[in-house]
Design a protein around this motif. Structure first.
Motif, PDB file in Angstrom:
ATOM      1  N   LYS A  49      18.359  33.193   7.519  1.00  0.00           N
ATOM      2  CA  LYS A  49      17.565  34.309   7.818  1.00  0.00           C
ATOM      3  C   LYS A  49      17.074  34.064   6.912  1.00  0.00           C
ATOM      4  CE  LYS A  49      19.968  37.525  10.748  1.00  0.00           C
ATOM      5  NZ  LYS A  49      20.730  39.065  11.069  1.00  0.00           N
ATOM      6  N   MET A  50      17.130  34.338   5.321  1.00  0.00           N
ATOM      7  CA  MET A  50      16.740  34.233   4.280  1.00  0.00           C
ATOM      8  C   MET A  50      15.423  33.228   4.011  1.00  0.00           C
ATOM      9  SD  MET A  50      16.691  32.541   1.342  1.00  0.00           S
ATOM     10  CE  MET A  50      16.628  32.993  -0.762  1.00  0.00           C
ATOM     11  N   VAL A  51      15.876  31.980   4.374  1.00  0.00           N
ATOM     12  CA  VAL A  51      15.456  31.261   4.155  1.00  0.00           C
ATOM     13  C   VAL A  51      14.215  30.549   5.494  1.00  0.00           C
ATOM     14  CG1 VAL A  51      15.611  28.711   4.655  1.00  0.00           C
ATOM     15  CG2 VAL A  51      17.438  29.468   3.573  1.00  0.00           C
ATOM     16  N   LEU A  52      14.730  30.906   6.224  1.00  0.00           N
ATOM     17  CA  LEU A  52      13.604  31.367   7.247  1.00  0.00           C
ATOM     18  C   LEU A  52      12.017  32.581   7.205  1.00  0.00           C
ATOM     19  CD1 LEU A  52      15.226  31.834  11.326  1.00  0.00           C
ATOM     20  CD2 LEU A  52      14.270  29.072  10.005  1.00  0.00           C
ATOM     21  N   ASP A  53      13.049  33.259   6.593  1.00  0.00           N
ATOM     22  CA  ASP A  53      12.038  34.463   5.612  1.00  0.00           C
ATOM     23  C   ASP A  53      11.006  34.157   4.611  1.00  0.00           C
ATOM     24  OD1 ASP A  53      10.634  37.420   5.714  1.00  0.00           O
ATOM     25  OD2 ASP A  53      11.511  37.319   4.625  1.00  0.00           O
ATOM     26  N   ARG A  54      11.769  33.361   3.297  1.00  0.00           N
ATOM     27  CA  ARG A  54      11.109  33.029   2.544  1.00  0.00           C
ATOM     28  C   ARG A  54       9.989  31.785   3.038  1.00  0.00           C
ATOM     29  NH1 ARG A  54      12.039  30.973  -3.151  1.00  0.00           N
ATOM     30  NH2 ARG A  54      13.817  32.740  -3.439  1.00  0.00           N
ATOM     31  N   PHE A  55      10.301  31.441   3.817  1.00  0.00           N
ATOM     32  CA  PHE A  55       8.645  29.587   3.841  1.00  0.00           C
ATOM     33  C   PHE A  55       8.246  29.514   5.046  1.00  0.00           C
ATOM     34  CE2 PHE A  55      12.130  27.577   1.978  1.00  0.00           C
ATOM     35  CZ  PHE A  55      11.771  27.435   0.736  1.00  0.00           C
ATOM     36  N   GLY A  56       8.528  31.286   6.482  1.00  0.00           N
ATOM     37  CA  GLY A  56       7.788  32.295   6.820  1.00  0.00           C
ATOM     38  C   GLY A  56       7.350  31.149   7.869  1.00  0.00           C
ATOM     39  N   LEU A  57       9.323  30.721   8.427  1.00  0.00           N
ATOM     40  CA  LEU A  57       9.671  29.769   9.454  1.00  0.00           C
ATOM     41  C   LEU A  57       9.618  30.463  11.236  1.00  0.00           C
ATOM     42  CD1 LEU A  57      11.370  26.784   8.291  1.00  0.00           C
ATOM     43  CD2 LEU A  57       9.058  26.480   9.123  1.00  0.00           C
ATOM     44  N   ALA A  58       9.711  30.189  11.816  1.00  0.00           N
ATOM     45  CA  ALA A  58       9.569  31.042  13.308  1.00  0.00           C
ATOM     46  C   ALA A  58      11.009  30.663  13.350  1.00  0.00           C
ATOM     47  CB  ALA A  58       8.632  30.647  14.673  1.00  0.00           C
ATOM     48  N   VAL A  59      11.679  32.106  13.838  1.00  0.00           N
ATOM     49  CA  VAL A  59      13.276  31.889  14.185  1.00  0.00           C
ATOM     50  C   VAL A  59      13.265  30.879  15.489  1.00  0.00           C
ATOM     51  CG1 VAL A  59      15.260  33.544  15.062  1.00  0.00           C
ATOM     52  CG2 VAL A  59      13.670  34.334  13.227  1.00  0.00           C
ATOM     53  N   PRO A  60      14.175  30.238  15.657  1.00  0.00           N
ATOM     54  CA  PRO A  60      13.936  29.443  17.135  1.00  0.00           C
ATOM     55  C   PRO A  60      14.767  30.738  17.893  1.00  0.00           C
ATOM     56  CG  PRO A  60      14.971  28.118  15.450  1.00  0.00           C
ATOM     57  CD  PRO A  60      14.419  29.213  14.928  1.00  0.00           C
ATOM     58  N   GLU A  61      14.057  29.867  18.899  1.00  0.00           N
ATOM     59  CA  GLU A  61      14.639  30.957  20.362  1.00  0.00           C
ATOM     60  C   GLU A  61      15.820  30.041  20.950  1.00  0.00           C
ATOM     61  OE1 GLU A  61      13.504  29.174  24.694  1.00  0.00           O
ATOM     62  OE2 GLU A  61      11.500  29.448  23.703  1.00  0.00           O
ATOM     63  N   GLU A  62      17.023  31.017  20.882  1.00  0.00           N
ATOM     64  CA  GLU A  62      18.882  31.206  21.901  1.00  0.00           C
ATOM     65  C   GLU A  62      18.757  30.052  22.832  1.00  0.00           C
ATOM     66  OE1 GLU A  62      20.471  34.323  23.096  1.00  0.00           O
ATOM     67  OE2 GLU A  62      22.340  33.605  22.251  1.00  0.00           O
ATOM     68  N   ILE A  63      19.313  29.404  23.109  1.00  0.00           N
ATOM     69  CA  ILE A  63      20.148  28.329  23.724  1.00  0.00           C
ATOM     70  C   ILE A  63      21.430  28.269  24.248  1.00  0.00           C
ATOM     71  CG2 ILE A  63      20.383  26.222  23.054  1.00  0.00           C
ATOM     72  CD1 ILE A  63      19.101  24.423  25.112  1.00  0.00           C
ATOM     73  N   THR A  64      21.703  28.945  25.922  1.00  0.00           N
ATOM     74  CA  THR A  64      23.068  29.082  25.212  1.00  0.00           C
ATOM     75  C   THR A  64      23.769  28.370  26.446  1.00  0.00           C
ATOM     76  OG1 THR A  64      22.506  30.457  27.678  1.00  0.00           O
ATOM     77  CG2 THR A  64      23.647  31.467  24.414  1.00  0.00           C
ATOM     78  N   ASP A  65      22.538  27.513  27.758  1.00  0.00           N
ATOM     79  CA  ASP A  65      23.397  26.721  28.776  1.00  0.00           C
ATOM     80  C   ASP A  65      22.458  25.567  28.487  1.00  0.00           C
ATOM     81  OD1 ASP A  65      24.255  25.424  30.935  1.00  0.00           O
ATOM     82  OD2 ASP A  65      24.349  27.463  32.362  1.00  0.00           O
ATOM     83  N   ALA A  66      22.808  24.413  28.132  1.00  0.00           N
ATOM     84  CA  ALA A  66      21.896  23.347  28.602  1.00  0.00           C
ATOM     85  C   ALA A  66      21.822  22.645  29.799  1.00  0.00           C
ATOM     86  CB  ALA A  66      22.937  22.485  27.372  1.00  0.00           C
ATOM     87  N   ALA A  67      22.528  22.956  30.896  1.00  0.00           N
ATOM     88  CA  ALA A  67      22.374  22.208  32.023  1.00  0.00           C
ATOM     89  C   ALA A  67      20.770  21.467  32.644  1.00  0.00           C
ATOM     90  CB  ALA A  67      23.503  23.055  33.496  1.00  0.00           C
ATOM     91  N   GLY A  68      20.795  21.097  33.383  1.00  0.00           N
ATOM     92  CA  GLY A  68      19.542  20.635  33.506  1.00  0.00           C
ATOM     93  C   GLY A  68      17.988  20.397  32.417  1.00  0.00           C
TER      94      GLY A  68
END
Lengths: 309, 309
Positions: A49-68
């Motif tokens: 969290k701190m690293v994304l925040d410090r460098f202004g990187l967008a938080v990646p979106e969640e993926i739980t299921d890879a089917a298809g």
């Protein structure tokens, strides 16, 4: 179809920033890719969290299921660490720095695994090979990941390639003092104040198949063991609780980054086997193992040998 | 311990010359490595023999059992194509250009797999990355392998990277006319005169696990189908013989390199499934499939889809 770039479950900083890095590389090469992670934004570990925040990187979106889905994997190649239904996904690229896992494909793909300390180090080479400049914010994330994975160059997994990558990335990211960045990360990472024991156990946790036995190994990197002195019983209770869910053993590495060793907490059906694996002797529920810093390079290979993998 | 660099069983030119190439690279990097192959010198296919002979390369020594050895794999990552007891070997490096197979490791290693036409193309990049000059004879072998694997750039597996590697390697190897080299290889490879049918079937043959069914696929690249007209019954008998040894199907690709298509000979428990896989209709024991040149990129993926892999 958009390529979902995703790291392992219970993501750490490398897993998250490498997804961002590979997605950026693929985009620069004209492919439709986006960074994902196996976590909600809220559940992400405090260092990441701190690293994304410090460098202004967008938080990646969640993926739980890879089917298809069309997916690229970073920082792992084991099905056990993948999103659900990975066997029903189209895996198009893998970039990693671990042991070779059991993900297979039906078609030839790019699989670049190098025995270096961090996926970020491999990605840095791939950007250079492709002749593509790394965006400043992305370079910051990759830099932080290398410092984190190599424990500021102290881990036995650290190689000259990692050091060379840090020297290049700090310039691109505009980071002058990597010591300061590392200590800020360590401070964020090792903060346990007010965090439930179970969340601490899962902060950097992986399950491994040891010849049919399920063994979980968590790691908390600490500035000092004093940080967890008051919550040892709570951690042990959390370990026992998840062990009851079909696991042979649950280990928690309480790694003292300054003293460069680990207090290994053990809950196991066969404590003697764990003692044998590390040539140590449990005092109560834990044993101090001098020099043990890396789950990947020290803990897991020793367990595999003891379990006869 | 000496690293035995070895390609897949029933070695082809890429498998043999890539073992020579990677051993040369490792040696230049100060490691103790030697080229090996899963064949005796006598049993090597005629194209590979001719290539080793033309460029003055030593014939790699035979390896049949990997138990207790330190090995590097080239041109494959499937256990089924490895020397015996590969699970008891220490796999330290893999360089390949196929689908990702089921070889796993206990430690992080270099695994470089790229979706290009030939292992030689990946090795050429690795030599450049390492800043090491490719010896002239080794470059000749790698050049021949790329021409062979890409069927002189005609195979759908061929990429711009392969063409670029050929342009570089021909200079190093001192080969002016790659057309002449390719035709000489084709002539050597497609010679069937006096060769027993079973040897022809195994010249370039691999077994695949199709969701529990064992399916063998051989390929003979020919300048014209006329070359095998007189021995079709013998080939069929050889296919039936090895099918009887627990296989669901045995396919033989009689590939006409000039017409750019394949006469697919089929011996199967379920011919309709094979017809469905290739959207074709058997006339007797075979069917012509226009444009089919590559086992890896065309035949195997179609079979996997039909078998529900």
């Amino acid at each position: 179809m958009t390529i979902c770039v995703v790291g392992h479950s219970n993501p750490d900083t490398d897993s998250v920033t490498a997804a961002i890095g590979l997605a950026a590389l693929l985009n620069a090469q004209g492919q439709d890719a986006k960074a994902c992670m196996q976590s909600t934004a809220d559940a992400l570990n405090p260092e990441s969290k701190m690293v994304l925040d410090r460098f202004g990187l967008a938080v990646p979106e969640e993926i739980t299921d890879a089917a298809g889905k069309t997916v690229a994997l970073v920082d792992f190649s084991d099905k056990a660490q993948a999103p659900a239904n990975i066997s029903d996904a189209d895996v198009v690229t893998i970039v990693d720095h671990h042991k070779i896992g059991d993900v297979t494909t039906n078609n030839p793909i790019l699989f670049r695994n190098e025995p270096v300390g961090c996926t970020g180090t491999v990605l840095n080479k791939m950007f250079k090979d492709a002749g593509i400049d790394i965006p400043k914010d992305v370079a910051g994330g990759m830099l932080a990941a290398i410092l984190s994975d190599t424990v500021n160059f102290k881990s036995p997994t650290c190689t000259d390639d990692d050091k060379a990558a840090v020297a290049e990335l700090k310039k691109i990211a505009g980071v002058e003092d990597t010591e300061e960045l590392f200590m800020a990360m360590l401070k964020a990472k090792s903060s346990v104040d007010g965090v439930p024991a179970k969340d601490l156990l899962f902060r950097d946790y992986k399950d491994f198949d040891m010849k049919g036995s399920k063994v979980g190994v968590g790691q908390l990197e600490l500035a000092t063991l004093d940080q967890v002195a008051a919550i040892r019983e709570d951690l042990l209770a959390a370990m026992k609780e998840i062990k009851a869910d079909g696991r042979h053993s649950v280990l928690l590495m309480l790694t003292d980054v300054v003293k460069e060793g680990t207090d290994l907490v053990v809950v196991s059906d066969d404590p003697a086997l764990i003692e044998k694996a590390f040539d140590g002797k449990l005092a109560g529920t834990s044993m101090w193992i001098d020099g043990m810093m890396s789950r990947k390079k020290q803990t897991v290979p020793n367990l595999q040998k003891a379990f006869g993998c």
